[in-house]
Write a protein that holds these residues in place. Sequence first.
Motif: not given
Length: 231
Positions: A78-79, A65, A98
């Motif tokens: 984002e992760v 992340t 993602r």
Amino acid sequence: MKSKILIVGALAMATALPALAAEGDPVYNYTLAEADIAEIDDETVGAFDAQGWVGGDYNRFWWKTGGEFADGDFDDAEVQALYSRYISKFWDAQIGVRYDLESKGETYGVIGLQGLAPYFFEVDAAAFVSSSGDVSARFEATGELLFTQRLILEPGIALDFYAEDDPSRQIGSGLSTAEYGAQLRYELTREFAPYVALTYEEAYGDTAYFQRLETGSANRTIFKVGIRTMF
């Protein structure tokens, strides 16, 4: 369609992970997290970057992340959730998903490689296909130079590529942006280290054109102060 295939494949492999772990591999875990602040255009900007894994020598679940925020709002974040499989000495292949929390809230399929290149450079390379069919790629590499056992210089480079123009996100095709940086940290312990970092960011092609229209410049130099923890 490509993104759907990648996502379905990732979910299928992730579902198989417990069965693979049950074959007898010892289970370990690892987490690396960094957080820093910088003054950019008279604005205090915070950033974070973290990744880790749980699993054995051959099969692992990776998470990653990162993002930036200012004035309490995320500029981007984002992760990623990835299944990682050992493919050769020091190298893993990864596949997963993602999700961009900001700026578009979009889902991507991910396929990539992560490992240790010759001369001890950590490499993380991945290709992304968004739910709307956009294709992009990211390449990151970092190394370490030990002045002492505690004082360490870590140079790095990060490159972003896009297959097509996306004016809504001010992105042009080809090499879009590059970041060249160096982090100097002092490890009070192996698990905790304050650092300073200097990065130079440059936009290329149509991305540079979009950034000049908005900010008047296609590059910037940033000085950061932060903390790194590993466990």
